[in-house]
Design a protein around this motif. Structure first.
Motif, short mmCIF file in Angstrom:
data_model
loop_
_atom_site.label_atom_id
_atom_site.label_comp_id
_atom_site.label_asym_id
_atom_site.label_seq_id
_atom_site.Cartn_x
_atom_site.Cartn_y
_atom_site.Cartn_z
N ALA A 190 0.83 -1.21 0.00
CA ALA A 190 0.00 0.00 0.00
C ALA A 190 0.87 1.26 0.00
CB ALA A 190 -0.94 -0.01 1.19
N LEU A 191 1.90 1.29 0.83
CA LEU A 191 2.77 2.46 0.85
C LEU A 191 3.51 2.61 -0.47
CD1 LEU A 191 4.36 2.48 4.41
CD2 LEU A 191 2.85 4.19 3.42
N ASP A 192 4.01 1.52 -1.02
CA ASP A 192 4.70 1.58 -2.30
C ASP A 192 3.80 2.12 -3.40
OD1 ASP A 192 6.99 0.60 -1.14
OD2 ASP A 192 6.67 -1.46 -1.83
N ASP A 193 2.52 1.70 -3.39
CA ASP A 193 1.57 2.17 -4.39
C ASP A 193 1.37 3.67 -4.33
OD1 ASP A 193 1.24 -0.42 -5.26
OD2 ASP A 193 -0.71 -0.71 -4.28
N TRP A 194 1.43 4.23 -3.13
CA TRP A 194 1.14 5.65 -2.98
C TRP A 194 2.36 6.54 -3.03
CZ3 TRP A 194 -2.48 2.24 -1.36
CH2 TRP A 194 -3.77 2.52 -1.78
N LYS A 195 3.54 6.00 -3.06
CA LYS A 195 4.75 6.82 -3.11
C LYS A 195 4.89 7.56 -4.44
CE LYS A 195 7.51 4.58 0.38
NZ LYS A 195 8.64 3.74 0.70
N GLN A 196 4.05 7.19 -5.40
CA GLN A 196 4.08 7.87 -6.70
C GLN A 196 3.65 9.32 -6.57
OE1 GLN A 196 2.19 5.54 -9.82
NE2 GLN A 196 2.15 3.86 -8.36
N GLY A 197 2.92 9.67 -5.52
CA GLY A 197 2.53 11.05 -5.29
C GLY A 197 1.12 11.36 -5.71
N PRO A 198 0.68 12.60 -5.41
CA PRO A 198 -0.68 13.00 -5.70
C PRO A 198 -0.95 13.09 -7.19
CG PRO A 198 0.57 14.85 -4.83
CD PRO A 198 1.45 13.64 -4.76
N GLY A 199 -2.22 12.96 -7.53
CA GLY A 199 -2.61 13.10 -8.93
C GLY A 199 -2.50 11.81 -9.72
N VAL A 200 -1.95 10.77 -9.12
CA VAL A 200 -1.79 9.50 -9.80
C VAL A 200 -3.08 8.71 -9.60
CG1 VAL A 200 -0.47 7.36 -9.85
CG2 VAL A 200 0.68 9.51 -9.40
N ASN A 201 -3.54 8.00 -10.62
CA ASN A 201 -4.73 7.16 -10.47
C ASN A 201 -4.37 5.99 -9.58
OD1 ASN A 201 -7.14 5.90 -10.72
ND2 ASN A 201 -6.88 5.32 -12.86
N ARG A 202 -4.89 6.02 -8.36
CA ARG A 202 -4.50 5.04 -7.36
C ARG A 202 -5.51 3.92 -7.25
NH1 ARG A 202 -3.05 9.86 -3.32
NH2 ARG A 202 -1.16 10.45 -4.37
N SER A 203 -5.02 2.75 -6.89
CA SER A 203 -5.88 1.59 -6.68
C SER A 203 -5.62 1.06 -5.28
CB SER A 203 -5.54 0.52 -7.73
OG SER A 203 -6.25 -0.65 -7.48
N PRO A 204 -6.39 1.52 -4.28
CA PRO A 204 -6.11 1.12 -2.91
C PRO A 204 -6.22 -0.38 -2.70
CG PRO A 204 -8.12 2.43 -3.03
CD PRO A 204 -7.54 2.37 -4.41
N ASP A 205 -5.28 -0.91 -1.95
CA ASP A 205 -5.26 -2.33 -1.63
C ASP A 205 -5.67 -2.48 -0.16
OD1 ASP A 205 -4.87 -5.02 -1.80
OD2 ASP A 205 -2.69 -4.92 -1.63
N LEU A 206 -6.96 -2.29 0.10
CA LEU A 206 -7.47 -2.39 1.47
C LEU A 206 -7.56 -3.85 1.88
CD1 LEU A 206 -10.43 0.16 1.50
CD2 LEU A 206 -8.08 0.50 2.26
N GLU A 207 -7.45 -4.07 3.18
CA GLU A 207 -7.63 -5.40 3.74
C GLU A 207 -8.86 -5.38 4.63
OE1 GLU A 207 -4.14 -6.78 5.73
OE2 GLU A 207 -2.83 -6.13 4.11
N HIS A 208 -9.67 -6.43 4.57
CA HIS A 208 -10.90 -6.51 5.37
C HIS A 208 -10.63 -6.33 6.86
CE1 HIS A 208 -13.88 -7.70 2.35
NE2 HIS A 208 -12.88 -8.31 1.74
N GLN A 209 -9.51 -6.86 7.36
CA GLN A 209 -9.21 -6.83 8.79
C GLN A 209 -8.48 -5.58 9.24
OE1 GLN A 209 -10.40 -9.26 10.84
NE2 GLN A 209 -11.40 -10.05 9.02
N ALA A 210 -8.21 -4.63 8.33
CA ALA A 210 -7.47 -3.42 8.70
C ALA A 210 -8.31 -2.57 9.65
CB ALA A 210 -7.10 -2.63 7.47
N LYS A 211 -7.67 -2.06 10.70
CA LYS A 211 -8.36 -1.20 11.67
C LYS A 211 -8.65 0.16 11.04
CE LYS A 211 -6.24 -3.35 15.67
NZ LYS A 211 -5.32 -3.17 16.78
#
Length: 175
Positions: A48-69
């Motif tokens: 998830a962090l690696d996906d977002w290091k590209q910075g703002p304005g990038v078309n992001r695809s969040p990798d959420l987990e069901h068990q995440a708080k």
């Protein structure tokens, strides 16, 4: 009190359209990101962090987990610009029990008319990052859905109510 998890929001996202979901949730959230199992947390990288290091304005695809708080960003104070404090001290709106987090680590700001979310680092000992970049103390920085935030060694993804709805829909395979 039990801490909510992403799975607690899934049924609402499945049953409600985006506006109805936003009317029910009402506040922005932080979704906790688990550290990698193969390294110490301080140097850990997550998908998830690696996906977002590209910075703002990038078309992001969040990798959420069901068990995440999930932590809801809500303040009991009534102000023109809503302020939500986060830190280790019990006096904060959001309390994080982590030695690497300062007593008052950061402040989230939300303007009630524009609904824009900002974050302001409070010159914490271990700092804060937004999408892998250090935040400058006392400078307000705009937040976007899916932004990766770290406070000390603790990492989160930020979502507005609408952004959380969209991320959950994407997680369960709906668009």
């Amino acid at each position: 009190m039990l801490e909510p998890m992403v799975q607690d929001y899934v049924s609402s996202a499945m049953q409600l359209d985006r506006q109805a979901f936003c009317d029910r949730v009402k506040v922005a959230v932080l979704v906790w990101i688990k550290p990698s199992e193969d390294s110490a947390f301080q140097s850990a990288s997550t998908k998830a962090l690696d996906d977002w290091k590209q910075g703002p304005g990038v078309n992001r695809s969040p990798d959420l987990e069901h068990q995440a708080k999930v932590i809801e960003l809500a303040s009991m104070r009534q102000k023109r610009i809503e302020q939500i404090t986060i830190g280790r001290s019990e006096e904060n709106d959001v309390v994080l029990q982590d030695e690497t987090i300062s007593s008052i680590h950061a402040i989230f700001l939300r303007h009630p008319k524009t609904a824009e979310f900002l974050i302001q680092e409070q010159e914490s000992t271990n700092g804060s990052t937004l999408n892998g970049r250090p935040l400058v103390a006392y400078r307000s920085t705009k937040l976007n859905d899916g932004d990766a935030l770290t406070f000390g060694d603790t990492a989160f993804l930020f979502f507005s109510p609408g952004g959380l709805h969209d991320a959950i829909k994407q997680m369960i395979g709906e668009k």
